[in-house]
Design an enzyme around this catalytic site. Sequence first.
Site, mmCIF file in Angstrom:
data_model
loop_
_atom_site.group_PDB
_atom_site.id
_atom_site.type_symbol
_atom_site.label_atom_id
_atom_site.label_comp_id
_atom_site.label_asym_id
_atom_site.label_seq_id
_atom_site.Cartn_x
_atom_site.Cartn_y
_atom_site.Cartn_z
ATOM 1 N N ARG A 109 48.580 26.185 54.355
ATOM 2 C CA ARG A 109 49.812 25.767 55.009
ATOM 3 C C ARG A 109 50.673 26.971 55.366
ATOM 4 O O ARG A 109 50.581 28.020 54.738
ATOM 5 C CB ARG A 109 50.600 24.810 54.120
ATOM 6 C CG ARG A 109 50.971 25.351 52.749
ATOM 7 C CD ARG A 109 51.196 24.191 51.781
ATOM 8 N NE ARG A 109 51.601 24.597 50.442
ATOM 9 C CZ ARG A 109 50.752 24.958 49.480
ATOM 10 N NH1 ARG A 109 49.448 24.993 49.728
ATOM 11 N NH2 ARG A 109 51.191 25.276 48.283
ATOM 12 N N ARG A 151 52.172 32.001 52.996
ATOM 13 C CA ARG A 151 52.081 32.392 51.587
ATOM 14 C C ARG A 151 50.876 31.746 50.903
ATOM 15 O O ARG A 151 50.263 32.340 50.031
ATOM 16 C CB ARG A 151 53.384 32.008 50.868
ATOM 17 C CG ARG A 151 53.448 32.436 49.419
ATOM 18 C CD ARG A 151 54.775 32.032 48.777
ATOM 19 N NE ARG A 151 55.891 32.871 49.197
ATOM 20 C CZ ARG A 151 56.870 32.493 50.019
ATOM 21 N NH1 ARG A 151 56.881 31.277 50.514
ATOM 22 N NH2 ARG A 151 57.836 33.326 50.333
ATOM 23 N N TYR A 152 50.571 30.518 51.280
ATOM 24 C CA TYR A 152 49.470 29.764 50.665
ATOM 25 C C TYR A 152 48.403 29.497 51.715
ATOM 26 O O TYR A 152 48.709 29.337 52.900
ATOM 27 C CB TYR A 152 49.989 28.450 50.077
ATOM 28 C CG TYR A 152 51.076 28.643 49.058
ATOM 29 C CD1 TYR A 152 50.785 29.108 47.777
ATOM 30 C CD2 TYR A 152 52.410 28.389 49.379
ATOM 31 C CE1 TYR A 152 51.795 29.299 46.843
ATOM 32 C CE2 TYR A 152 53.420 28.579 48.449
ATOM 33 C CZ TYR A 152 53.107 29.036 47.185
ATOM 34 O OH TYR A 152 54.097 29.227 46.258
ATOM 35 N N CYS A 173 72.687 28.666 50.069
ATOM 36 C CA CYS A 173 71.457 28.790 50.865
ATOM 37 C C CYS A 173 70.678 30.062 50.509
ATOM 38 O O CYS A 173 71.238 31.160 50.466
ATOM 39 C CB CYS A 173 71.806 28.806 52.342
ATOM 40 S SG CYS A 173 70.364 28.940 53.423
ATOM 41 N N CYS A 211 75.023 25.324 53.733
ATOM 42 C CA CYS A 211 75.180 25.177 52.288
ATOM 43 C C CYS A 211 75.532 26.536 51.686
ATOM 44 O O CYS A 211 74.873 27.544 51.983
ATOM 45 C CB CYS A 211 73.887 24.652 51.668
ATOM 46 S SG CYS A 211 73.309 23.101 52.377
ATOM 47 N N ARG A 234 68.414 31.405 52.335
ATOM 48 C CA ARG A 234 68.187 32.217 53.543
ATOM 49 C C ARG A 234 69.517 32.568 54.196
ATOM 50 O O ARG A 234 69.586 32.753 55.414
ATOM 51 C CB ARG A 234 67.284 31.466 54.534
ATOM 52 C CG ARG A 234 65.852 31.296 54.069
ATOM 53 C CD ARG A 234 64.922 30.892 55.217
ATOM 54 N NE ARG A 234 63.564 30.755 54.741
ATOM 55 C CZ ARG A 234 62.918 29.592 54.613
ATOM 56 N NH1 ARG A 234 63.530 28.463 54.960
ATOM 57 N NH2 ARG A 234 61.681 29.546 54.171
ATOM 58 N N ASP A 258 67.505 29.911 43.811
ATOM 59 C CA ASP A 258 66.940 31.234 44.052
ATOM 60 C C ASP A 258 68.019 32.305 43.911
ATOM 61 O O ASP A 258 69.223 32.023 44.009
ATOM 62 C CB ASP A 258 66.333 31.285 45.454
ATOM 63 C CG ASP A 258 65.178 30.311 45.613
ATOM 64 O OD1 ASP A 258 64.280 30.324 44.764
ATOM 65 O OD2 ASP A 258 65.201 29.513 46.578
ATOM 66 N N CYS A 263 71.651 25.090 61.577
ATOM 67 C CA CYS A 263 71.613 23.893 60.739
ATOM 68 C C CYS A 263 72.734 22.946 61.116
ATOM 69 O O CYS A 263 73.691 23.327 61.798
ATOM 70 C CB CYS A 263 71.772 24.252 59.261
ATOM 71 S SG CYS A 263 70.356 25.050 58.511
ATOM 72 N N LYS A 268 55.417 29.791 44.112
ATOM 73 C CA LYS A 268 56.225 28.690 43.608
ATOM 74 C C LYS A 268 55.506 28.043 42.437
ATOM 75 O O LYS A 268 54.308 27.762 42.514
ATOM 76 C CB LYS A 268 56.423 27.678 44.741
ATOM 77 C CG LYS A 268 57.323 26.510 44.404
ATOM 78 C CD LYS A 268 57.313 25.475 45.528
ATOM 79 C CE LYS A 268 58.213 25.893 46.678
ATOM 80 N NZ LYS A 268 57.498 26.499 47.792
ATOM 81 N N ASP A 310 60.788 29.411 42.673
ATOM 82 C CA ASP A 310 60.118 30.372 43.541
ATOM 83 C C ASP A 310 60.275 31.725 42.872
ATOM 84 O O ASP A 310 61.391 32.264 42.792
ATOM 85 C CB ASP A 310 60.755 30.390 44.928
ATOM 86 C CG ASP A 310 59.856 29.808 46.000
ATOM 87 O OD1 ASP A 310 58.690 30.243 46.043
ATOM 88 O OD2 ASP A 310 60.299 28.937 46.755
#
Length: 365
Positions: free
Chosen positions: A101, A97-98, A117, A114, A119, A279, A110, A323, A316
């Site tokens: 990075r 995206r950037y 989450c 959570c 995702r 999000d 995981c 972001k 985001d």
Amino acid sequence: MISEKNWAKELAKSLINLNQLAEKSIVPASDIQDLQKVKDTFDIRVPHIFIEDIVKGNKALAKQFIPSKNEIIFLPEELDDPIGDSRWSPVEGIVHRYPDRVLFKPTYLCGVYCRFCFRRNKVSDSANNIKSDNAKLAIDYIKSHPEIWEVILTGGDPLVLTDKVLHNLLKEISSIEHVKVIRFHTRIPSVLPSRINDSLIQILNETKKSIWIAVHMNSSEEFTAEAKAALAKLIDNGIPVVLQSVLLKDINDTNNKLVSLLKTAIENRVKPYYIHYPDLAKGTEHFRIPLKQAIDLMKSLRGKISGLCIPHLIIDIPGGNGKIAINTHTARESEKNTWEFESPLDGSIITVQYPQGEEHGENSK
């Protein structure tokens, strides 16, 4: 010194189904049928280290990790891919995206699942894990883009990978000259602290790159004695740790609770970095407070606690528009719960409608 016990055995002690939750009286047996619809949407993993506290009624931990019928209330504003990962994914496993990075997602598994989450449409399903041939394509992509200065390992949680897999992956990334920094986004120091052992430290230090850990913790209750020891082990071995949190209703959405989290982090040499406004993932409205309330809460910290403790409040922008740290220059409420954001990617103004804040589901009273 932290125990060198087998972390995989501890991971296997997680609660992973509704019958186990009912046996511990964490959920009523009468709710199992309704909650099965939730589990069919997003899996369950409650870390062993928190089970006793949850049984004793710790609400900050229970709401994060125990499934709720609210999770199958989907609002029109909520999205399968709320931050637009797919929009910026040139090859499987990579999000670019950037310019300088990339995110690299080697696994969607995981140490905990959570309930908020972002995702959740992919996390917990091993079928989404990157295959070896595509992992090679992902590494080749990083190699072919000399502007990539930092690789952020995320997922899922990269620290659930075995030592062998993680060692080989880091060896590949470390061989790329233009990559100078490797960052891990992880829950592991709090939910599976035995994973932070001497073997892992050796693997991280062998990279000869600048290694950073962004640890995800949302309440001061997550700083158990074991978590503090795990964090100290990383920091004492020269690996800096920063804190990423999510601003969550009933968990850290008051001044007292948030200050406790942030001060506890600093006391353990962990710098608060980002606190994310939740999000727009499907089924997560019961975790969200109005954005204006979130901004006011963050403003209330300034001048009241040490600047070391204060993170950036981050959004985001939905749809993969970047972001931003929320301030009066980047966000404007044009009408109630409708916000205008300036995209950091191209400077365009993006209008986002957040849910209206009506109470929903079993926790509406």
